[in-house]
Design a protein around this motif. Sequence first.
Motif, PDB file in Angstrom:
ATOM      1  N   ASN A  41      -3.528  -9.170 -18.502  1.00  0.00           N
ATOM      2  CA  ASN A  41      -3.639  -7.715 -17.901  1.00  0.00           C
ATOM      3  C   ASN A  41      -4.912  -7.108 -18.384  1.00  0.00           C
ATOM      4  O   ASN A  41      -5.324  -6.343 -17.652  1.00  0.00           O
ATOM      5  N   ASP A  42      -5.555  -7.413 -19.457  1.00  0.00           N
ATOM      6  CA  ASP A  42      -6.810  -6.615 -20.034  1.00  0.00           C
ATOM      7  C   ASP A  42      -7.725  -7.189 -19.064  1.00  0.00           C
ATOM      8  O   ASP A  42      -8.722  -6.466 -18.527  1.00  0.00           O
ATOM      9  N   SER A  43      -7.927  -8.312 -18.634  1.00  0.00           N
ATOM     10  CA  SER A  43      -9.045  -8.958 -17.702  1.00  0.00           C
ATOM     11  C   SER A  43      -8.801  -8.114 -16.290  1.00  0.00           C
ATOM     12  O   SER A  43      -9.844  -7.788 -15.812  1.00  0.00           O
ATOM     13  N   LEU A  44      -7.525  -8.312 -16.014  1.00  0.00           N
ATOM     14  CA  LEU A  44      -7.509  -7.680 -14.583  1.00  0.00           C
ATOM     15  C   LEU A  44      -7.558  -6.256 -14.698  1.00  0.00           C
ATOM     16  O   LEU A  44      -8.453  -5.483 -13.746  1.00  0.00           O
ATOM     17  N   LEU A  45      -7.453  -5.393 -15.587  1.00  0.00           N
ATOM     18  CA  LEU A  45      -7.936  -3.948 -15.656  1.00  0.00           C
ATOM     19  C   LEU A  45      -9.529  -3.842 -15.690  1.00  0.00           C
ATOM     20  O   LEU A  45      -9.816  -2.965 -15.121  1.00  0.00           O
ATOM     21  N   LYS A  46     -10.101  -4.731 -16.350  1.00  0.00           N
ATOM     22  CA  LYS A  46     -11.459  -4.405 -16.490  1.00  0.00           C
ATOM     23  C   LYS A  46     -12.207  -4.704 -15.020  1.00  0.00           C
ATOM     24  O   LYS A  46     -13.143  -4.301 -14.460  1.00  0.00           O
ATOM     25  N   ALA A  47     -11.450  -5.808 -14.514  1.00  0.00           N
ATOM     26  CA  ALA A  47     -11.978  -6.268 -13.083  1.00  0.00           C
ATOM     27  C   ALA A  47     -11.692  -5.249 -11.980  1.00  0.00           C
ATOM     28  O   ALA A  47     -12.581  -4.533 -11.185  1.00  0.00           O
ATOM     29  N   ILE A  48     -10.507  -4.421 -12.018  1.00  0.00           N
ATOM     30  CA  ILE A  48     -10.043  -3.421 -11.130  1.00  0.00           C
ATOM     31  C   ILE A  48     -11.088  -2.236 -11.671  1.00  0.00           C
ATOM     32  O   ILE A  48     -11.598  -1.508 -10.508  1.00  0.00           O
ATOM     33  N   ALA A  49     -11.352  -2.096 -12.786  1.00  0.00           N
ATOM     34  CA  ALA A  49     -12.425  -0.727 -13.321  1.00  0.00           C
ATOM     35  C   ALA A  49     -13.911  -1.397 -12.475  1.00  0.00           C
ATOM     36  O   ALA A  49     -14.244  -0.290 -11.965  1.00  0.00           O
ATOM     37  N   GLU A  50     -14.349  -2.450 -12.554  1.00  0.00           N
ATOM     38  CA  GLU A  50     -15.405  -2.668 -12.125  1.00  0.00           C
ATOM     39  C   GLU A  50     -15.338  -2.653 -10.411  1.00  0.00           C
ATOM     40  O   GLU A  50     -16.520  -2.096  -9.944  1.00  0.00           O
TER      41      GLU A  50
END
Length: 58
Positions: A23-32
Motif C-alpha cells: 500500500n505504501d508503494s502504491l501510494l508513493k506511485a500514485i503521488a508521483e
Amino acid sequence: MSVSHTEHILRNAKQQVSQRDINDSLLKAIAELTKEIKRLDDEVRRARREAQVGRRFS
C-alpha cells in the motif's frame, strides 16, 4: 495457545506488514503520477496560452 494458532497469528502479521508495504508503494506511485499529471497539465495550459498569443499577433 497452540503452536499452529501462534504460527497462524505470525503469518497474518507478516501478511499485514507485506500489505502495508504494498500500500505504501502504491501510494508513493500514485503521488508521483499525480505530480506528473499536474506538470503535464501545466505544460498544456502554457502551450495553449502561447498558441493563443501567437494567433493574435499573426
